[in-house]
Design a protein around this motif. Sequence first.
Motif, mmCIF file in Angstrom:
data_model
loop_
_atom_site.group_PDB
_atom_site.id
_atom_site.type_symbol
_atom_site.label_atom_id
_atom_site.label_comp_id
_atom_site.label_asym_id
_atom_site.label_seq_id
_atom_site.Cartn_x
_atom_site.Cartn_y
_atom_site.Cartn_z
ATOM 1 N N ASP A 52 4.342 1.381 39.590
ATOM 2 C CA ASP A 52 5.343 0.595 38.667
ATOM 3 C C ASP A 52 5.908 -0.668 39.790
ATOM 4 O OD1 ASP A 52 8.373 1.107 37.237
ATOM 5 O OD2 ASP A 52 6.766 -0.158 36.595
ATOM 6 N N CYS A 53 5.913 -1.801 39.055
ATOM 7 C CA CYS A 53 6.577 -2.734 39.871
ATOM 8 C C CYS A 53 8.073 -2.491 40.345
ATOM 9 C CB CYS A 53 6.614 -3.982 38.962
ATOM 10 S SG CYS A 53 7.543 -5.328 39.697
ATOM 11 N N PRO A 54 8.155 -2.654 41.431
ATOM 12 C CA PRO A 54 9.478 -2.311 42.180
ATOM 13 C C PRO A 54 10.647 -3.401 41.836
ATOM 14 C CG PRO A 54 8.146 -3.145 44.129
ATOM 15 C CD PRO A 54 7.401 -3.385 42.431
ATOM 16 N N SER A 55 10.393 -4.467 41.010
ATOM 17 C CA SER A 55 11.032 -5.284 40.854
ATOM 18 C C SER A 55 12.131 -4.879 39.385
ATOM 19 C CB SER A 55 10.681 -6.803 40.604
ATOM 20 O OG SER A 55 11.519 -7.757 40.818
ATOM 21 N N CYS A 56 11.956 -5.777 38.225
ATOM 22 C CA CYS A 56 12.685 -5.577 37.236
ATOM 23 C C CYS A 56 12.238 -4.514 36.096
ATOM 24 C CB CYS A 56 12.940 -6.728 36.459
ATOM 25 S SG CYS A 56 11.784 -7.154 35.205
ATOM 26 N N ALA A 57 12.904 -4.143 35.093
ATOM 27 C CA ALA A 57 12.620 -3.001 34.270
ATOM 28 C C ALA A 57 11.982 -3.528 33.166
ATOM 29 C CB ALA A 57 13.937 -2.251 34.250
ATOM 30 N N TRP A 58 11.423 -4.688 33.139
ATOM 31 C CA TRP A 58 10.627 -5.235 31.631
ATOM 32 C C TRP A 58 9.382 -4.135 31.628
ATOM 33 C CZ3 TRP A 58 12.137 -7.056 27.860
ATOM 34 C CH2 TRP A 58 11.410 -7.396 26.617
ATOM 35 N N PRO A 59 9.063 -3.343 30.251
ATOM 36 C CA PRO A 59 8.092 -2.445 30.162
ATOM 37 C C PRO A 59 6.649 -3.108 30.526
ATOM 38 C CG PRO A 59 9.261 -2.636 28.088
ATOM 39 C CD PRO A 59 10.001 -3.834 29.231
ATOM 40 N N HIS A 228 13.105 -11.436 34.385
ATOM 41 C CA HIS A 228 12.046 -10.474 33.599
ATOM 42 C C HIS A 228 11.003 -11.341 33.107
ATOM 43 C CE1 HIS A 228 16.485 -9.437 32.932
ATOM 44 N NE2 HIS A 228 15.835 -8.302 33.373
ATOM 45 N N PRO A 229 10.237 -11.996 33.903
ATOM 46 C CA PRO A 229 9.196 -12.997 33.527
ATOM 47 C C PRO A 229 8.316 -12.529 32.732
ATOM 48 C CG PRO A 229 9.706 -13.230 35.998
ATOM 49 C CD PRO A 229 10.443 -11.949 35.400
ATOM 50 N N ARG A 230 7.499 -11.339 32.609
ATOM 51 C CA ARG A 230 6.763 -10.888 31.525
ATOM 52 C C ARG A 230 7.116 -11.066 30.239
ATOM 53 N NH1 ARG A 230 3.971 -5.787 32.777
ATOM 54 N NH2 ARG A 230 5.894 -5.088 33.725
ATOM 55 N N MET A 231 8.611 -10.944 30.244
ATOM 56 C CA MET A 231 9.225 -10.924 28.836
ATOM 57 C C MET A 231 8.883 -12.266 28.074
ATOM 58 S SD MET A 231 13.349 -10.791 27.979
ATOM 59 C CE MET A 231 13.888 -10.686 26.313
HETATM 60 S S1 SF4 Z 1 8.398 -8.683 34.599
HETATM 61 FE FE1 SF4 Z 1 7.339 -9.250 36.701
HETATM 62 S S2 SF4 Z 1 9.174 -8.439 37.813
HETATM 63 FE FE2 SF4 Z 1 9.737 -7.580 35.922
HETATM 64 S S3 SF4 Z 1 8.780 -5.550 36.079
HETATM 65 FE FE3 SF4 Z 1 7.168 -6.940 35.197
HETATM 66 S S4 SF4 Z 1 6.102 -7.855 36.968
HETATM 67 FE FE4 SF4 Z 1 7.656 -6.790 37.600
#
Ligand code: SF4
Length: 767
Positions: A52-59, A228-231
């Motif tokens: 899991d990405c260690p950055s934000c919590a976007w699913p 939350h860029p993937r949002m």
């Molecule tokens: S949106 Fe980007 S930063 Fe956030 S969990 Fe997904 S890959 Fe990681």
Amino acid sequence: MSEGDEGNFKKPKKGAAGLPAVVASLKHVFGKDGVVRGTKALMGLNQAGGFDCPSCAWPDPDRDRSFAEFCENGAKAVASEAMKRTIGKEFFAEHSVADLMAQTDAWHDEQGRLAEPMVLWEGASHYEPITWDAAFGILAEELRALPSPDQAIFYTSGRASNEAAFLYQLFVRAYGTNNLPDCSNMCHESSGLALKEAIGVGKGTVTMDDFLEAEVILCVGQNPGTNHPRMLSTLEDAVKKGAKLVAINPLKEAGLLGFAHPQHLTGLLGRATALSSTYLQVKVNGDLALFRGLAKALLAAGAEDSDFLKEHTVSYGEYRSLVEATPWPEIEALSGIARADIEKLAGLMAAGGKRVITCWAMGLTQHRNAVATIREIANVHLILGAVGRPGAGLCPVRGHSNVQGDRTVGIFEKMPESFLAALEKQAGVTIPRQHGFDTVNSILAMHEGKAKVFFALGGNFAQATPDSAFTAAALRKCRLTCHVSTKLNRSHLIPGRRALILPCLGRSEQDEGRFVSTENSMGIVQSSEGKLEPAAEDLLSEVDIVALMAETVIGDVGNIRWGWLAEDYDRIRTWIEAVVPGFDNYNERVRQAGGFYLPNAAKERRWNTPDGKAHFSVATMDAFKVQPGRFLLQTLRSHDQFNTTVYGLNDRYRGISGMRDIVFVNPEDLAALGIKPGERIDVTSHWDDGERHLRGFRAIPYEMPRGMAAAYFPEANVLVPVGHVAEGSNTPASKSIEVSLMPANAERKESAGRGAFSKAKEGSVIS
Ligand code: SF4
């Protein structure tokens, strides 16, 4: 910009991502990790069976993950963690604590992965290597010597996995205290409290699929393009399906204007999908008034869902009277938004099936009246019956990958009796009931000498917290500070009488065949298994560090066998299943592709409130007021930053390159102050206990309501007193700072670029 000033600024972007995001991602990943390790890291990131990405919590999507299931900032986070370069005894022998303190946060991050445990002895200038056993020995000596376990603070950053967090809280409570502050105290604590009061659960109520069914999506006090860029992919899909995206933000942010999908040819060629169809540049902290206005317009239009209100809510009548009595001129004045625009938005929300989703982040949670504001948003959703049905609901978007999971498994200074009793039964030891210190109270306790040992499971406490100089002084008063970390950061350089740095495995690294799990913003629990060779031999997993510390400090107690639990994480998950509701068949379901959703009663319109109803609030409509001639400053992140980790000095979407010592100000305000764009200014915040300063920062014109300003944290945290917090949640109110802006004082010109205390071109301010 004066002679010799590095950095530059130009017009902000009108869209996010595209080819530049791909280039930036690969530059960071291949530049820091090399092509082979970097590629392996990206191929495992957010993939089923990966980590899991260690950055934000976007699913991650419930179905059909892309081959590149990450964004630019996810790539930067992994690049930073997966660095091959390591730092150990040679590095620390070469660099004293004072030398390291003079460096920037970005420089700290570039130095490499921590490779071995280090100790700073009392009075020493340099960290030295220490064995794990000796390090745990020092921890045991200090923790056992405390007259009360309540004199120890155990902080958690949102990167800790469910397994590490559960074992950690078990140790801390078996040791005898509930002093479990965490980063959630500084981010969505206000959301958790407000939602718990309103709908009986402190979490969001929507899934990714709901976005594809929504008619209107409000993004409030949030900058998804960076945080939350993937949002943006989800928002693009929703907009393409006909949803109206409404951006509510004082600043014009590229990621809310347009999105060039980097995995679509059109996006790579730079053609962006227009996202927001309405952009309301509300005043900083004007959101409560705006939502009060929306309620007023919705009720005036008869848009309420009467059946829902009758069956599911209480206090609607009181709230309706309050709304009707609230004058429009006051709403317009406090929000900065015209009645006509509010009514237009209400019309949009009331049309069709009222399938409305509201998303938010720190722009709402870090104000004195944050809890009241989020309750007001819930009120509007209750009026529409827009909770617990497809395409509608509330969505606080978490900023750290497992901050929600940590809270779920017990990282909270005031867990409910039901949890403490279940833990006591499972562990067979007495669990303390007295609530512990949250983050702000931990700082005060250390400063007052009531707490003498500080332990952090991840994070960068000294930089994440407010009142930087005060917090630094508090940490220095401790007998021992100890940080479990992957990378060097400024908190390591603010030691107690003695200090320890314990290097741990990153989430992207193999952990002897064991895997962990995390919970994202939408309550999905999924597995995370590292794929990379550990950066160094002497690293331990967070779980092993906690287990070995516990064994050394208190030994096996009651039913707890630390080594046995850590040996196989399935055993820890079995304990979580026994103590925390909703984790039935945890070990089986976490191995499913995509993991599983935790139950959320509000999604089914069951309200876990004392009376089983959803509650309206009747808060006084207010906003943070500043004296004439002063400004309301908010802190924010750049695009090259994740929380306090600084990956670089650019903020591409806002047109900034090569600098962080800047303050964004409305161009007309700058002209009125006689300050030229790029000119150095002094920022002074004004409080009952005095003033705080940020000196010699550069004034950057940026489109926002007049009277507002913005600057990056952690640099601007020095301006925020520890006692300036949100009512109820005690979250530092870092988005409402009353400041005055003056041309940098001539005689102080030579010290340009300094914060209140030390110099660094990048503006880090603690010495
Ligand atoms: S949106 Fe980007 S930063 Fe956030 S969990 Fe997904 S890959 Fe990681």
